[in-house]
Design an enzyme around this catalytic site. Structure first.
Site, PDB file in Angstrom:
ATOM      1  N   SER A 141       0.862  -1.074  -0.076  1.00 39.08           N
ATOM      2  CA  SER A 141      -0.081   0.095  -0.119  1.00 39.08           C
ATOM      3  C   SER A 141       0.790   1.146   0.195  1.00 39.08           C
ATOM      4  O   SER A 141       1.922   1.268   0.231  1.00 39.08           O
ATOM      5  CB  SER A 141      -0.839  -0.032   1.345  1.00 39.08           C
ATOM      6  OG  SER A 141      -1.252   1.278   1.600  1.00 39.08           O
ATOM      7  N   TYR A 154      -1.233  -0.533  10.716  1.00 37.46           N
ATOM      8  CA  TYR A 154      -1.448  -1.045   9.413  1.00 37.46           C
ATOM      9  C   TYR A 154      -0.144  -0.632   8.347  1.00 37.46           C
ATOM     10  O   TYR A 154       0.448  -1.333   7.872  1.00 37.46           O
ATOM     11  CB  TYR A 154      -2.590  -0.487   8.389  1.00 37.46           C
ATOM     12  CG  TYR A 154      -2.736  -1.289   7.132  1.00 37.46           C
ATOM     13  CD1 TYR A 154      -3.344  -2.358   6.902  1.00 37.46           C
ATOM     14  CD2 TYR A 154      -2.393  -0.467   5.847  1.00 37.46           C
ATOM     15  CE1 TYR A 154      -3.397  -2.951   5.601  1.00 37.46           C
ATOM     16  CE2 TYR A 154      -2.691  -0.882   4.652  1.00 37.46           C
ATOM     17  CZ  TYR A 154      -3.158  -2.318   4.544  1.00 37.46           C
ATOM     18  OH  TYR A 154      -3.252  -2.648   3.271  1.00 37.46           O
TER      19      TYR A 154
END
Length: 236
Positions: A141, A154
């Protein structure tokens, strides 16, 4: 990939990007071993694809060692994996908490699912991947390389997963080892990151599958790639 009938393992395949990649690879002639934590959702999603015996669905949690072994054994029965796609992951608490308030148990779980479990699966798959000049994909990501408030749990896990992937690429020079950033997509996880926000402007996961197939076809050297850039030849 050397095989005329390549085999891939894809984790987290009951929805979102994992399901889109499963459909794309099955349509391209791959044989697949896929998993997800929800047995009913996985069974229904794979049945809807209509891929027949090209897709072997094994429900389970990637943090479970016995489940990881079952994935490898299923791929071995198909001839051995040519590709491992570590796509399964969790976001953590929603709404996203600041690091000052992030529950430590949840922080550990995010790292266990997003970093430790993928490495454990890589370790099991490596002997077959080495013998087949295979490839490993870590789905990452932009949060791994950018600092966004609330994304500390995350993001730190994805950053760690990327570094694991980078080190692996120099330790395993005969393999293709890629970190792949799919961009913001219209998925359940992305919605969980933005509760109450309309994310219908984000592209569907299916839209990035052609770029992923191009990555496999071109087989560039190990590195980090954004799927949005692959069709233009850029990497990052």
């Amino acid at each position: 990939m050397r095989s005329d009938n390549p085999v891939a393992i894809i984790t987290g395949a009951s929805r979102g990007l994992g399901l889109a990649l499963t459909a794309g690879l099955a349509g391209a002639g791959w044989r697949l071993v896929v998993d997800a934590r929800g047995a009913a959702d996985l069974t229904a999603a794979i049945a809807e694809l209509g891929a027949g015996d090209r897709v072997v669905a094994i429900p389970g949690d990637v943090t479970d060692a016995a489940h990881r072994r079952a994935l490898i054994e299923a791929a071995d029965r198909l001839g051995g994996p040519d590709l491992l796609v570590n796509n399964a992951g969790i976001l953590g608490p929603s709404p996203l908490p600041s690091l000052a308030d992030h529950p430590l148990d949840a922080f550990r779980e995010v790292h266990e699912v997003n970093v430790v479990a993928p490495l454990a699966l890589i370790q099991l798959a490596l002997p077959a991947l080495r013998s087949r000049d295979g490839a490993i994909v870590t789905v990452t990501s932009d949060a791994a390389v950018e600092a966004y408030p609330g994304w500390g749990g995350y993001a730190s896990a994805k950053a760690a997963a990327e570094q694991v992937t980078s080190v692996l690429s120099v330790e395993e020079p005969t393999l293709r080892v890629w970190s792949v950033d799919p961009g913001d997509l219209r998925t359940r996880m992305h919605q969980e990151a933005f509760p109450g926000t309309d994310i219908s402007d984000r592209p569907l996961p299916e839209t990035v599958v052609p770029a992923f197939l191009k990555l496999l076809a071109d087989a560039p050297p190990s590195g980090r790639f954004r799927l949005a850039d692959l069709l233009t030849g850029a990497s990052r």
